[in-house]
Design an enzyme around this catalytic site. Structure first.
Site, short mmCIF file in Angstrom:
data_model
loop_
_atom_site.label_atom_id
_atom_site.label_comp_id
_atom_site.label_asym_id
_atom_site.label_seq_id
_atom_site.Cartn_x
_atom_site.Cartn_y
_atom_site.Cartn_z
N PRO A 90 0.83 -1.21 0.00
CA PRO A 90 0.00 0.00 0.00
C PRO A 90 0.86 1.26 0.00
O PRO A 90 1.90 1.31 0.65
CB PRO A 90 -0.80 -0.12 1.30
CG PRO A 90 -0.80 -1.59 1.62
CD PRO A 90 0.52 -2.10 1.14
N GLU A 91 0.41 2.26 -0.74
CA GLU A 91 1.13 3.53 -0.76
C GLU A 91 0.57 4.46 0.30
O GLU A 91 -0.40 4.14 1.00
CB GLU A 91 1.07 4.13 -2.17
CG GLU A 91 1.61 3.15 -3.20
CD GLU A 91 2.07 3.79 -4.49
OE1 GLU A 91 2.36 4.99 -4.53
OE2 GLU A 91 2.16 3.05 -5.50
#
Length: 271
Positions: free
Chosen positions: A2-3
């Site tokens: 996930p960013e």
């Protein structure tokens, strides 16, 4: 992995579900039993994110901080009402009057004190989603580096939060070749990259997906099919190797750099 926009959403969700409430903490899997014991029965006072790190403060002064880094496999599940029997390897479960949150498979899950949190923050770069971010600190690192800008944008000690998608997309949008050395990047180019990250990542928080194409390049505007990809969102070059660039029609290229797939358009991002 996930960013950063996802982690900021998780911080907001913790506050929405449990902010100001005492929570029950447990570790059905057992691997975080001691940490859960330290948090059990405390009030969730605050929740914050710095880059890809989630920081949730517990106790009257918020001095017991849950630090979570999801890594590649970590995932949160939120639910309302009574919590069901745990399914799978739930590392941490938080329950409160409004519902529950289950954490599975994180790279890091630990309880830190405020001093340890400071050490963590001090080694992270500027986060485009934080009001206290200083892009000048990142620029000073970039301007004297012979490392490619593509690698620098993925270095969390330089810029905290962007991952492979935002890296590829912001460089395309600003017409910067990913293999240009940091020291060869212009000051104006860096300002444009930073400002674009601030906007794109904030949009990602609101929409819960990464969309980077401008209005004139959406499927509706161009009469093309929407993108079908597990990451969702409309993008210019990410995972579009071998396909025509949405702007110039040239074939999008890919190369493995520092262990990650890099995507760019050789015409729109000419050296």
């Amino acid at each position: 992995m996930p960013e950063g926009h996802t982690i900021h959403r998780l911080a907001a969700e913790h506050l929405r579900m449990f902010g100001g409430l005492r929570v029950c903490a447990s570790s059905p899997q057992g691997r975080f039993a001691e940490g859960a014991r330290l948090l059990d029965g405390l009030m969730l006072r605050d929740a914050d994110a710095h880059g890809k790190h989630l920081l949730v403060g517990f106790g009257e002064d918020g001095d017991r901080v849950l630090h979570v880094h999801l890594g590649i496999y970590g995932k949160y599940t939120f639910g309302t009402g009574p919590a069901p029997a745990p399914v799978g390897a739930v590392r941490l479960r938080l329950t409160g009057a409004a519902g529950y949150a289950d954490l599975r498979g994180p790279n890091a899950c630990e309880v830190l004190d405020r001093g340890e949190v400071k050490v963590l923050r001090d080694r992270l770069g500027a986060d485009p989603l934080r009001a206290d971010a200083d892009p000048e600190l990142a620029w000073r690192r970039i301007a004297r580096s012979r490392t490619s800008v593509a690698v620098l944008l993925m270095d969390q000690s330089v810029v905290a939060g962007p991952g492979n998608i935002y890296r590829a997309e912001v460089l395309f949008r600003q017409g910067v070749h990913p293999l240009v050395q940091g020291s060869a990047l212009g000051r104006g180019q860096w300002s444009a990259i930073w400002d674009d990250l601030v906007v794109l990542m904030a949009d990602g928080v609101r929409a819960e997906r990464i969309d980077t194409v401008r209005p004139e390049h959406t499927p509706e505007a161009m009469g093309r099919p929407p993108r079908v990809d597990e990451h969702g969102g409309e993008v210019y070059v990410y995972r579009r190797a071998g396909l025509p660039c949405l702007v110039c029609g040239s074939e999008v290229r890919t190369e493995v750099v520092a262990g990650r797939n890099l995507f760019w358009c050789p015409v729109c991002q000419a050296v």
